[in-house]
Write a protein that holds these residues in place. Structure first.
Motif, PDB file in Angstrom:
ATOM      1  N   ASN A   1      26.621 -15.908  31.879  1.00  0.00           N
ATOM      2  CA  ASN A   1      25.960 -15.717  30.588  1.00  0.00           C
ATOM      3  C   ASN A   1      24.679 -16.517  30.441  1.00  0.00           C
ATOM      4  N   ASN A   2      24.441 -17.474  31.307  1.00  0.00           N
ATOM      5  CA  ASN A   2      23.243 -18.303  31.189  1.00  0.00           C
ATOM      6  C   ASN A   2      22.135 -17.845  32.128  1.00  0.00           C
ATOM      7  N   VAL A   3      22.149 -16.592  32.493  1.00  0.00           N
ATOM      8  CA  VAL A   3      21.151 -16.031  33.393  1.00  0.00           C
ATOM      9  C   VAL A   3      20.061 -15.376  32.548  1.00  0.00           C
ATOM     10  N   PRO A   4      18.781 -15.572  32.894  1.00  0.00           N
ATOM     11  CA  PRO A   4      17.703 -15.009  32.070  1.00  0.00           C
ATOM     12  C   PRO A   4      17.447 -13.518  32.323  1.00  0.00           C
ATOM     13  N   MET A   5      18.428 -12.841  32.890  1.00  0.00           N
ATOM     14  CA  MET A   5      18.293 -11.397  33.078  1.00  0.00           C
ATOM     15  C   MET A   5      19.592 -10.746  32.614  1.00  0.00           C
ATOM     16  N   GLY A   6      19.473  -9.471  32.278  1.00  0.00           N
ATOM     17  CA  GLY A   6      20.653  -8.747  31.853  1.00  0.00           C
ATOM     18  C   GLY A   6      21.536  -8.414  33.044  1.00  0.00           C
TER      19      GLY A   6
ATOM     20  N   ALA B   1      25.414 -12.128  27.940  1.00  0.00           N
ATOM     21  CA  ALA B   1      24.781 -12.481  26.660  1.00  0.00           C
ATOM     22  C   ALA B   1      23.346 -11.970  26.562  1.00  0.00           C
ATOM     23  N   THR B   2      22.643 -11.935  27.687  1.00  0.00           N
ATOM     24  CA  THR B   2      21.263 -11.433  27.667  1.00  0.00           C
ATOM     25  C   THR B   2      21.252  -9.960  27.288  1.00  0.00           C
ATOM     26  N   MET B   3      22.179  -9.174  27.837  1.00  0.00           N
ATOM     27  CA  MET B   3      22.265  -7.759  27.462  1.00  0.00           C
ATOM     28  C   MET B   3      22.586  -7.616  25.979  1.00  0.00           C
ATOM     29  N   ALA B   4      23.484  -8.446  25.493  1.00  0.00           N
ATOM     30  CA  ALA B   4      23.835  -8.400  24.067  1.00  0.00           C
ATOM     31  C   ALA B   4      22.614  -8.712  23.203  1.00  0.00           C
ATOM     32  N   LYS B   5      21.850  -9.713  23.609  1.00  0.00           N
ATOM     33  CA  LYS B   5      20.645 -10.082  22.857  1.00  0.00           C
ATOM     34  C   LYS B   5      19.604  -8.968  22.897  1.00  0.00           C
ATOM     35  N   TRP B   6      19.348  -8.416  24.074  1.00  0.00           N
ATOM     36  CA  TRP B   6      18.310  -7.396  24.223  1.00  0.00           C
ATOM     37  C   TRP B   6      18.660  -6.091  23.524  1.00  0.00           C
ATOM     38  N   THR B   7      19.929  -5.689  23.571  1.00  0.00           N
ATOM     39  CA  THR B   7      20.321  -4.368  23.062  1.00  0.00           C
ATOM     40  C   THR B   7      20.953  -4.405  21.671  1.00  0.00           C
TER      41      THR B   7
ATOM     42  N   LEU C   1      27.163  -3.311  40.001  1.00  0.00           N
ATOM     43  CA  LEU C   1      26.599  -4.461  39.311  1.00  0.00           C
ATOM     44  C   LEU C   1      25.145  -4.133  39.023  1.00  0.00           C
ATOM     45  N   LEU C   2      24.799  -4.059  37.758  1.00  0.00           N
ATOM     46  CA  LEU C   2      23.421  -3.793  37.367  1.00  0.00           C
ATOM     47  C   LEU C   2      22.781  -5.095  36.922  1.00  0.00           C
ATOM     48  N   THR C   3      21.680  -5.442  37.558  1.00  0.00           N
ATOM     49  CA  THR C   3      20.894  -6.597  37.138  1.00  0.00           C
ATOM     50  C   THR C   3      19.598  -6.046  36.564  1.00  0.00           C
ATOM     51  N   ILE C   4      19.285  -6.493  35.362  1.00  0.00           N
ATOM     52  CA  ILE C   4      18.174  -5.930  34.615  1.00  0.00           C
ATOM     53  C   ILE C   4      17.159  -7.028  34.340  1.00  0.00           C
ATOM     54  N   GLU C   5      15.948  -6.787  34.793  1.00  0.00           N
ATOM     55  CA  GLU C   5      14.867  -7.755  34.635  1.00  0.00           C
ATOM     56  C   GLU C   5      13.855  -7.221  33.625  1.00  0.00           C
TER      57      GLU C   5
END
Length: 170
Positions: free
Chosen positions: A1-6, A21-27, A106-110
């Protein structure tokens, strides 16, 4: 959850297993809402045949694959403040599942929005600089032509021309 990418993990039936958490924040979709449900319920573009075909390769252990923002700009919609859409680069990689011969995706989103804006700015500046070089080249050519005309007039003139600067004859 502490990664700066989704990051998200999903099964081959598109059920979301993990949502950071990044995905939750972005979407603006929290983990409790999306985990256990199909990603297609939230992002319908995952139902496109081209997207499904590419993800099927990942579910079979192939990849990684890239969903570039140029070809898939709306695969996952994530807005910045003031409603501007983020520009997302999405990588899908195979992760072994608990079932034999099966993989999760596994999707990593930048978020490359800032980079894209800088690149567009650079392209604009480069275009303006090229226009300026063209204008300067044209002006320089016109100046050379005017110089040739002036030299022709001076060489054809039978009278002498005296240049006076601050009352000093040169």
């Amino acid at each position: 959850n502490n990664v700066p990418m989704g990051m998200l993990v999903m099964r081959d039936d598109h059920t979301v297993l993990a949502w950071n958490a990044t995905m939750a924040k972005w979407t603006c979709i929290d983990e409790e809402t999306i985990v256990g449900r199909s990603i297609i319920d939230f992002f319908p573009r995952f139902s496109r045949s081209t997207v499904k075909a590419r993800l099927d390769k990942v579910f079979r252990g192939k990849g990684p694959i890239l969903f570039s923002p140029d070809r898939h700009p709306d695969l996952i919609m994530a807005n910045l403040p003031k409603e501007r859409a983020r520009i997302l680069k999405i990588h899908a990689s195979a992760v072994p599942s608990f079932q034999e011969n099966s993989h999760y995706a596994l999707l990593t989103i930048e978020d490359i929005t800032a980079l894209s804006i800088r690149m567009a700015d650079f392209k604009t500046m480069s275009h303006k600089a090229m226009e300026e070089v063209t204008i300067r080249t044209d002006v320089e050519e016109k100046l050379k032509q005017q110089n040739l005309i002036l030299q022709g007039i001076l060489s054809a003139s039978p009278t002498a021309i005296i240049l006076v600067e601050n009352r000093i004859v040169k």
